[in-house]
Scaffold this active site. Sequence first.
Site, PDB file in Angstrom:
ATOM      1  CB  CYS A  70      48.452  27.682  32.155  1.00 21.92           C
ATOM      2  SG  CYS A  70      48.434  28.686  33.752  1.00 21.92           S
TER       3      CYS A  70
ATOM      4  CE  LYS B 141      58.921  38.431  29.303  1.00 22.58           C
ATOM      5  NZ  LYS B 141      58.272  39.792  28.726  1.00 22.58           N
TER       6      LYS B 141
ATOM      7  CG  HIS C 157      49.570  32.998  29.703  1.00 19.17           C
ATOM      8  ND1 HIS C 157      48.894  31.644  29.142  1.00 19.17           N
ATOM      9  CD2 HIS C 157      49.788  32.246  31.261  1.00 19.17           C
ATOM     10  CE1 HIS C 157      48.805  30.794  30.000  1.00 19.17           C
ATOM     11  NE2 HIS C 157      49.410  31.218  31.168  1.00 19.17           N
TER      12      HIS C 157
ATOM     13  CB  ILE D 165      47.391  40.690  32.865  1.00 23.58           C
ATOM     14  CG1 ILE D 165      47.620  40.330  34.268  1.00 23.58           C
ATOM     15  CG2 ILE D 165      45.841  40.330  32.657  1.00 23.58           C
ATOM     16  CD1 ILE D 165      47.413  41.250  35.352  1.00 23.58           C
TER      17      ILE D 165
END
Length: 388
Positions: free
Chosen positions: A84, A330, A334, A210
């Site tokens: 990430c 959030k 992401h 997702i």
Amino acid sequence: MADARVAGVGLTHFGSHPERTGRDLFAEAALRAFEDAGVPREDVDQLNYGNYMGSITENQGHQAPLMAEAAGLRCPATRYEEACASAGVAVREAVRTVRAGQADVVLAGGMERMSHLDTDDVTAGLSTASDDLFEVRAGMTFPGAYALMARAYFEEYGGTKTDLANVAVKNHANAVPNEYAQYRTEISVEQALDAPDVATPLGLYDACPITDGASAVVVVSAEYAAEHDVDAPVRVRGTGQGTDNMALQDRAHLARTPAADDAAEMAYADAGIGPDDVDVAEVHDCFTIAEVLATESLGFFEPGEGIDAAREGVTTADGDLPINLSGGLKAKGHPVGATGGSQIAELTRLLRGDHPNSEHVADAEVGVAHNAGGTVASAVVHVLEVAE
């Protein structure tokens, strides 16, 4: 040492784009970044591209030259993979290259595309950022891993699901005016608490979605900006990176993130500032507990004190230290390989005053971006400031 500036930033909408390709998404972000910077493509010395699992999700390895082609570039291109934190590392290496005088213009950013796969396949792909031998084969997933970290935090320092719910509520509220955000809908503490558990004590609203999307940042030397009359009002003053043991069971402390501690210490030392000098931050809140851990590693709060910050209004949009005015992972979303570049883009817009939430930090001069990989086995921290 050359001064590294952000000349332009570009983002796609973060959300579900199953009909689009990764190269299409990155081309859009790059186009916006070049238009924002006013820098011609032929001046780009190299491309630093972040991507985590394109080999799985798009059956496409060797993506760097492909993305250079999509962005209209003919220059050296390298893919960075740090889970990430992939785009965060790509930006860091762009800054280091410009500072070293080895390039005047670098395009850095990243892309991830996942929504065309089912949840089980995405979860399996993401899990490869943890230790296959000692975690994945035992059935560990990232919701489970962060649930263990949350439990450890609650046991050592205290805290409740309500405290975490306030983090989610804050970040959803921040995402509402952000045109690039995936979820532009406010939620209540009650909604967050009533949502189904994902991995106790984490519920549905404690987890990021997702997401598909791309980010791009044009990093230039101050000399190039001056010579070419490029407006680059944001300077990357500090950068740092840290690493920790991959598997949770090999760590000394589940309620701390030493990789982020080290990255923050390095970035602050590089910038010549401390946590008290920071006006606004974008941190890696893949889960609500991750935001708490990030704020403590960044030195904004002592260990055990970050859990109260959102509930007490310290990190809300009108608080003393606004955190994740973009909506964070959030609510903004992401897209794994793009997130680190997105954080730089959002902070740049906030510091320039052209972000929809800039009104909350009108006098801000220093911002910090915190980008983490996996369960923070990797971490990258950048310090941005309004250039004099």
